[in-house]
Design an enzyme around this catalytic site. Structure first.
Site: not given
Length: 325
Positions: A106, A210
């Site tokens: 991101h 994750q």
């Protein structure tokens, strides 16, 4: 004199200095790579050994995040880098972090920015960890070839995906990572050779995934044993289980999911990390037993610091900051 000429002369000198001893030296992009042969020319080269004495290898000593994990005296705390620039990397590393996450998912971090950030962080004795945009094997290779001390893979869904990531992160025979980076060994203890990197990387580098999808949550007890760290992304996890974080508020179902992931990691003898948005929140999760916590993000922290300074100059109240998302 060209680089090729220098390498040829160097190899020639090494050959002539080792008369009668069959120890050819190969010119690897990362430096001279010595392959030791037994007494006969017809024998095969010996394989690099992957065994190490606890935390006593050069790469393990250089990996600050692994050191904190091994000491088990406190959680490892770090910062999130989303803005490109080696100077930003240095600011974050010099602020006392154990690790800095170079966010290529991101963040505004492309391949070149990643290659600048990793050595800048490592040079200050802090572990550079790279979060990849996706789980594709070539991305794993590019990140580790910078000399990163570990990788973080987002949006994992299945056990098979995790196995594929682990294979991409390990040299044979444990995996299928290609050997060829001239940069990787320079971000560890000085003097680390390319042969030592090859021998020590599998046991030294951290593979993290994750847990932020419903599928990964449902399989977390099977995923945790496969990696070094399971890392919680609360925002996507909340979205994917139908309980998004809205206005900083978390539903009980999301809290329970986070507790389940921590329990799975501890039960597997692995580490559990979580993304936090403030020091207060990091302290909250540290007290709950998490092993790895983000404390601040460069983009957000810069904006908050500027806004606070401006409010002070104007005689206004600073914006409230708490431990909620």
């Amino acid at each position: 004199m060209s680089l090729r000429s220098v390498m040829i002369r160097t190899v020639s000198r090494l050959w002539s200095g080792a008369r009668g001893i069959h120890r050819p030296v190969w010119c690897h992009p990362g430096g001279l790579l010595e392959i030791t042969y037994p007494h006969s020319h017809n024998c095969q080269p010996t394989r690099p050994s992957s065994t190490m004495n606890n935390m006593d290898s050069k790469m393990l000593r250089s990996n600050r995040l692994r050191q904190v994990f091994a000491e088990a005296k406190r959680p490892a705390m770090g910062f999130w880098q989303m803005l490109p620039g080696a100077n930003i990397s240095r600011i974050l590393a010099r602020a006392g972090a154990d690790w800095v996450m170079v966010d290529c998912e991101h963040g505004n971090m492309d391949d070149a920015a990643m290659h600048e950030a990793v050595p800048a962080i490592a040079a200050l004795g802090v572990s550079p960890i790279v979060r990849l945009p996706d789980l594709q094997p070539w991305m794993v290779k590019r990140a580790l070839d910078t000399g990163a001390h570990g990788i973080l893979i987002p949006l994992i869904r299945t056990v098979e995906e995790v196995k594929s990531v682990v294979a991409a992160a390990k040299f044979p025979p444990e995996g299928r990572r290609g050997f060829g980076s001239p940069f990787a060994m320079h971000n560890f203890e000085p003097g680390l050779t390319s042969t030592e990197y090859l021998q020590q990387a599998n046991e030294s580098l951290l593979t993290m995934v994750q847990i932020e999808t419903r599928e990964a949550l449902e399989s977390v007890e099977d995923i945790a044993p496969l990696v070094d760290v399971v890392f919680i992304g609360p925002f996507d996890l909340g979205n994917n289980i139908g309980h998004p974080i809205l206005d900083g508020k978390m539903d009980p179902e999301l809290h329970h999911a986070i507790e389940r992931i921590l329990a799975a990691a501890v039960g597997a003898g692995k580490k559990c990390g979580i993304y936090c948005t403030s020091g207060e929140q990091a302290k909250f999760y540290a007290d709950k037993g998490f092993h790895m916590l983000s404390v601040a993000t460069d983009f957000t922290a810069l904006g908050d610091a500027m806004a606070d300074a401006l409010a002070t100059a104007r005689g206004e109240s600073k914006r409230e900051k708490g431990g909620s998302y």
